[in-house]
Design an enzyme around this catalytic site. Sequence first.
Site, PDB file in Angstrom:
ATOM      1  N   GLY A 521       0.824  -1.194   0.000  1.00 29.62           N
ATOM      2  CA  GLY A 521       0.000   0.000   0.000  1.00 29.62           C
ATOM      3  C   GLY A 521       0.855   1.240   0.000  1.00 29.62           C
ATOM      4  O   GLY A 521       2.048   1.197   0.281  1.00 29.62           O
ATOM      5  N   ASP A 635      -8.338  11.491   9.260  1.00 25.76           N
ATOM      6  CA  ASP A 635      -8.205  10.971   7.905  1.00 25.76           C
ATOM      7  C   ASP A 635      -8.983   9.659   7.770  1.00 25.76           C
ATOM      8  O   ASP A 635      -8.435   8.644   7.375  1.00 25.76           O
ATOM      9  CB  ASP A 635      -6.722  10.794   7.558  1.00 25.76           C
TER      10      ASP A 635
END
Length: 803
Positions: A521, A635
């Site tokens: 990722g 976030d």
Amino acid sequence: MHILIVFLLSFALCIPSSCSSAATDTLLQGSSLSVEKPNDTLVSANGVFSAGFFKVGDNAFCFSIWFTKSKQPTLVWIANRDQPVNGKASRLTLSNNGNLILSDAGASATTIWTTTTSSSSEVHLKLRDNGNLVLRTPQGTVLWQSFDSPTDTLLPGQPLTEKASLISSRSTTNFSSGFYKLYFDNDNVLRLLFKGPNVSSVYWPATWILPVDQGRSTYNITKIALLDPFGHFTSSDTFQFYPSDYGVKRYRRFKVDSDGNLRLYSFNEETSMWEVTWQVLAEPCTVHGLCGANSMCTYDPFLGRTCYCLQGFKIKNPNDWTQGCEPEFTTPRCNNSAEFGFVHLPRMELFGYDLEIIPVTNLTQCENRCLELCDDCKGVQFKFNEKSTYNCYIKTILLNGRDSPNFDGEAYLKLPKSTLLFLKVPLKHVPLKCSANMSQSLDRTYQDPKKSTWLNFLLWFACGIGAFEITCIFFVWFFLFRSSKENDQGERQQLISATGFRRFTYSELKKATRGFSDEVGRGAGGIVYKGTLDNNRVAAIKCLINETNEGEAEFLAELSTIGMLNHMNLIDMWGYCVEGKHRMLVYEYMEHGSLAENLCSNSLDWNKRFNIAVGTARGLAYLHEECLEWVLHCDVKPQNILLDSEFQPKVADFGLSKLLNRDDQRANSGFSRIRGTRGYMAPEWVYNLRITSKVDVYSYGIVVLEMITGKSPMGIHSQGNEGGIDQRRLVTWVKEKLNGASERESSWIEEIADGNMEGNYEAAKLELLVKVALRCVEDDMDARPSMGQVVEMLQFPEYRSFQ
Ligand SMILES: *[C@@H]1O[C@H](CO)[C@@H](O)[C@H](O)[C@H]1NC(C)=O
Ligand SMILES: *[C@@H]1O[C@H](CO)[C@@H](O)[C@H](O)[C@H]1NC(C)=O
Ligand SMILES: *[C@@H]1O[C@H](CO)[C@@H](O)[C@H](O)[C@H]1NC(C)=O
Ligand SMILES: *[C@@H]1O[C@H](CO)[C@@H](O)[C@H](O)[C@H]1NC(C)=O
Ligand SMILES: *[C@@H]1O[C@H](CO)[C@@H](O)[C@H](O)[C@H]1NC(C)=O
Ligand SMILES: *[C@@H]1O[C@H](CO)[C@@H](O)[C@H](O)[C@H]1NC(C)=O
Ligand SMILES: *[C@@H]1O[C@H](CO)[C@@H](O)[C@H](O)[C@H]1NC(C)=O
């Protein structure tokens, strides 16, 4: 030659006076511990307990003993809990005549606390392995010991006697004396007492049953209670208990918590956390005074205890429930009983403060009596008695109200008629603004002690030269042995290992990830690699892009807080690496990747999606509202919600945004740079408004809408011909469908539901989820629910009310 003399002089002068070194368990006569030196602590020989100045506010310290092996130091004793000392010039001194004195800064070095001991012979203060701080002579005569004056905690081997009692702290963050007390009463029974500012009452053992009938003896005047190392607790009134882990040798502590419950904690070495292995009250609402006056306490196994105001009342201090609620109405003069009416509160039990108890045949009689008594009657408790009539309890204070489903009585609240007409459904879960306001600061003026300036100067000069020499020697040593230092367990590492999770070296992680080859990722914060650790555990290793160039100390400080968080819906952090410019975090590896990937690959059916919505809300609620820590995520997005092998969601990347202090001003300045990800960002960021936990609520709402509709607000995995959709358009689109629903009943759900689910969903649950999500994405942050309320709405949709 000169230097050598000064060097020797410095040693000669330094050792007995101010240059005391750390990590000793003994304080000698004539020496002292200073609040200004963090290393000025006594550490027990086994390293388990420390004694020193513990920070309780911005500029406030208490001389305390704490347990060092837990992730956060656990206070077990405090000398001056109600009078913290200043962060400057305060010190604990063992005087030459054998008195231990805690003095605060200020013009005349005020004595805050003292043992009032004296001795003609030599004495010393020693912190023993069991956590007892003892002032004694070398011959073994004990002049004073901390075990004799417990604060709120009893350690194994520490007796609770007639002279001592345990008093809870005010809250989890305020260590001043609180309202709950465990003590031996005059009839020799061990009891728990609520002692509020105006009222007090015993709540354990039950007061309506004789102690003898509860297996307590009232005749043993010894009055002593003791916890043994295996967890068995015995008291001279024959009360005793065994914990769930009885017999195992673990560190234990027995404590009156600030919520009035009495608990035994055992230390789990693997997780470095305390576990509750026994508690006296299974139902927290039976503790008196918890929610203050005019309120109701309710208990739910998922959410724990919650308080809420009775109808017509509002919370007095949003930081502190014990102050209760105050009326929203003005009480009319009591010359006309027609001004008042009653609200029915089914199954509500109000304990104590009865002005009178009268037998009645019907409710009207009871209510009339209350009206006659005017302001002295705030409400009544109405309960069936054995003689086939009712008892009417006239209440002068509405305290200790609790919702108890098995209670066979009811309560009626007296309110002005004008208020009765406009009663709102009470809001069940008013989240407490956790009052971890660490801004208590003490201002004192300092007087420069100008005495013996010359000697002081000489002393400091010598010390300075000495320190310089030591530094030089250290540097030489450092450069000579630098190469072998790579794998060295530095001092700091020891410090951190005491706080729970591990420090990894860069080479270790390089090996684990096979040279950072398996990238899984990539985000704004850094790149994530998959790796296998030495013990064969699969880990996700995140290499942070260190653009802020923050120092190692700040990085470690933030980490120690993140590492402390532990919840089934938060990702578990195993460790970290700080080396040179490398900053890495080591997490558990999530088999099913992120929610974003799963939405893309269409592997989520309706049930999984709903569970993910609830689990994510729970994880965020824990971050926001658990009074121990308050962390904003900032976030929240599908990329940061990971799924384990059973598709349980775990929120990742929390705490990377700076940990928010509750102090709003400071918080604002800490958020000068916009955080978050386009598509999920709350309007507050754009309009530069106050940043609160509601920014996460907003992002969560968008994520939920995305899960339902399959439309990404960033337009990555878009559906049909929309070609990606802007976050605002996503919200308005769903709202329009919902509002147009009245004409075409069920079809709006079909229209917005992700086509990938192929119609396999529960329409009612989906509708609920849409409605909750739309409340989360309100532009006005105050109109959005808290994360705790979201959990509640999703778990218990039949939003309860009094009626
Ligand atoms: C205090 O101790 C820590 C770790 O043991 C060490 O890194 C630090 O340099 C010490 N500070 C002083 C002033 O001695
Ligand atoms: C205690 O009583 C005083 C005087 O009646 C009142 O002003 C105060 O609010 C009460 N405190 C609490 C916590 O109820
Ligand atoms: C009173 O309690 C103590 C401590 O538990 C015990 O040793 C003693 O035997 C008891 N005395 C009586 C008379 O029961
Ligand atoms: C109640 O008292 C107020 C003020 O003394 C007075 O104006 C009012 O008329 C009284 N009402 C009744 C019904 O006696
Ligand atoms: C309640 O009891 C009183 C006294 O027994 C009686 O006068 C009254 O009529 C009763 N009211 C109702 C509503 O039953
Ligand atoms: C802690 O509680 C005490 C007693 O209620 C209060 O006086 C004190 O200001 C509180 N301290 C902080 C830091 O809030
Ligand atoms: C924290 O305490 C300071 C000083 O007492 C006060 O000004 C501030 O409003 C408090 N903040 C909160 C969030 O309670």
